[in-house]
Design an enzyme around this catalytic site. Structure first.
Site, PDB file in Angstrom:
ATOM      1  N   HIS A  50       0.820  -1.220   0.000  1.00  0.00           N
ATOM      2  CA  HIS A  50       0.000   0.000   0.000  1.00  0.00           C
ATOM      3  C   HIS A  50       0.851   1.266   0.000  1.00  0.00           C
ATOM      4  O   HIS A  50       0.465   2.267   0.595  1.00  0.00           O
ATOM      5  CB  HIS A  50      -0.936   0.025   1.215  1.00  0.00           C
ATOM      6  N   ASP A  52       2.830   2.079  -3.094  1.00  0.00           N
ATOM      7  CA  ASP A  52       3.116   2.521  -4.473  1.00  0.00           C
ATOM      8  C   ASP A  52       2.271   3.734  -4.837  1.00  0.00           C
ATOM      9  O   ASP A  52       2.749   4.690  -5.432  1.00  0.00           O
ATOM     10  CB  ASP A  52       2.958   1.384  -5.496  1.00  0.00           C
ATOM     11  N   ASP A 190       1.892  -3.344  -9.954  1.00  0.00           N
ATOM     12  CA  ASP A 190       1.504  -4.610 -10.584  1.00  0.00           C
ATOM     13  C   ASP A 190       1.820  -4.609 -12.072  1.00  0.00           C
ATOM     14  O   ASP A 190       2.342  -5.574 -12.625  1.00  0.00           O
ATOM     15  CB  ASP A 190       0.007  -4.865 -10.370  1.00  0.00           C
TER      16      ASP A 190
END
Length: 458
Positions: A50, A52, A190
């Protein structure tokens, strides 16, 4: 050719049973053969949860599980999507009229995100139609990034079908932006690892500008992924978007207290950069400025000197309009401490001291406690699974991905790996009928895999 574009690999299908099977299914579905195949991997984030979307670097690696799509460009301007898993229904749409339904995070909408991102980037007026058959091995809603792998795969599929080229970094940035069409305000980890991953190494991924640095993991340990079997679908939940907003509001209050132009500040990283201080100093500032009790919208407005109407129209996102209290101290504390743990993790990997496995394990454990206590993104099943993993020999164990379900990642000394897998299987999976059914894809050791690729028949 764009600098550092995803590779194209000629393959003999006889040596690739999965591709061969996908080709046969494609022919029976569409009546013709695919022209090329695209693969994009899922990922596991080793540390840096949590952060990025707050502007801080993260430390993921690509896993072997992936999304694989067989593709045939066609003359009609229609995209036909099919899935090897019969639970996912066929879908077709005109390439000129892409509608993405934010209220329903269905599988084809993630494909359309990647498609639309590439179309808009190039301003394609006459995009190519395509027949696509998808095969996915990343467990859905498990925190291993199946949805982003699908967006990235679709982006690369669209790029190749339309004869365009982009670098991996450009692709990652486009796919990060385009996933927002479905309402997920992700930070870019991601998509970046899906394109930038290389076999044998994890990556420190940093943002603004996007860059990836190799991180060599210690040879005496394995990373084991264990699925809690509690599904968490990011786009369908408000938790994730509330956390993003809490970090943004903490940014505004910290900035204002330090006399910065708070209206321009969006991410916690911006505050640190503008003040030119260390992460440790930022943690001290958080203690001085923010209080642990939740902030009401009224108090936030008072602190910033704005009206409730201005708060709602200028700062709060669409899906956080009705939230009445926000925890700012806890979220900021997690982000700054987690950002420091990521840098420490990389430093230990680089320096490789004799007790590296112990030290990295401790950082993972600290990360988990912070996720559970400060960011509140765990759940009872994840807590139980982490306890079990530590009990049976992991030096470190933590949730990975957004949390609220999904997977844990544990660092396990190689010599303990087999007994660890047996014990976790027996204690967590074999005591529950539902988990037992999912057990085969739920617990596995993984090595850093390679990033997105195009395959063509040799």
């Amino acid at each position: 050719m764009a600098a550092d574009a995803p590779g194209t690999l000629p393959v003999q299908l006889v040596e690739q049973p999965r591709l061969q099977k996908l080709k046969e299914m494609f022919i029976s579905k569409f009546g013709s053969a695919p022209k090329f195949y695209v693969r994009a991997p899922g990922r596991v984030n080793l540390i840096g949860e949590h952060i990025d979307y707050c502007g801080y670097g993260v430390l993921p690696m690509a896993i072997e599980q992936d999304i694989l799509i067989a593709v045939e460009p066609v003359k009609t301007q229609v995209v036909q999507l099919a899935n090897t898993n019969s639970l996912y229904l066929d879908f077709s749409t005109s390439v000129n009229n892409i509608q993405i339904n934010k209220t329903k995070p269905q599988w084809h909408n993630y494909f359309l995100c990647g498609l639309k991102g590439i179309q808009e980037h190039f301003g394609l007026n006459n995009p190519t139609g395509m027949n696509c058959l998808l095969d996915g091995t990343v467990p859905p809603s498990s925190g291993l990034s199946s949805s982003s792998a699908l967006v990235c795969c679709a982006g690369l599929v669209t790029l190749k079908a339309n004869g365009k080229t982009l670098s991996k970094v450009e692709l990652a940035e486009i796919c990060t932006k385009s996933e927002r069409y479905i309402g997920t305000e992700g930070g870019g980890m991601d998509q970046s690892i899906s394109f930038l991953a290389e076999e044998g190494t994890a990556k420190l991924i940093e943002f603004s500008p996007l860059r990836a640095t190799d991180v060599r993991l210690p040879s005496g340990a394995a990373f084991v992924i264990a699925n809690s079997c509690v599904e968490m679908n990011k786009a369908a939940t408000s938790h994730y978007n509330i956390r993003i907003m809490e970090c943004r509001l903490a940014t505004k209050l910290l900035s204002k207290s330090k006399g910065l132009d708070w209206k321009k500040m969006l991410r916690l990283h911006d505050v640190q950069t503008k003040l030119g201080v260390s992460l440790e100093e930022m943690l001290t500032i958080v203690e001085e400025v923010l209080h642990p009790e939740p902030y009401s919208t009224e108090e936030i407005c008072k602190c910033l000197g704005i009206s409730l109407e201005e708060l709602r129209s200028q700062i709060l996102s669409q899906n956080t309009q009705d939230v009445s209290t926000f925890k700012l101290y806890q979220r900021a504390k997690h982000v700054y401490s987690e950002a420091a743990r990521v840098l420490e993790f990389k430093k230990i990997c680089n320096e490789a001291p004799a007790n590296a496995i112990q030290l990295l394990g401790e950082l993972m454990n600290q990360s988990y406690i912070s996720c559970r206590e400060m960011y509140e993104c765990s759940c009872p099943e994840l807590d139980r699974l982490v306890d079990i993993c530590l009990q049976f020999g992991a030096t470190g164990s933590r949730l990975t991905g957004a949390g609220w379900g999904g997977c844990t990642v544990s660092m396990v000394p190689t010599d303990k790996l087999n007994t660890f897998l047996k014990s976790v299987k027996k204690t967590y999976y074999q005591t529950d009928v539902q988990r037992l059914a999912l057990e085969n894809n739920s617990l596995f050791a993984t090595k850093p895999g390679r990033g997105a690729l195009v395959f063509v028949e040799a």
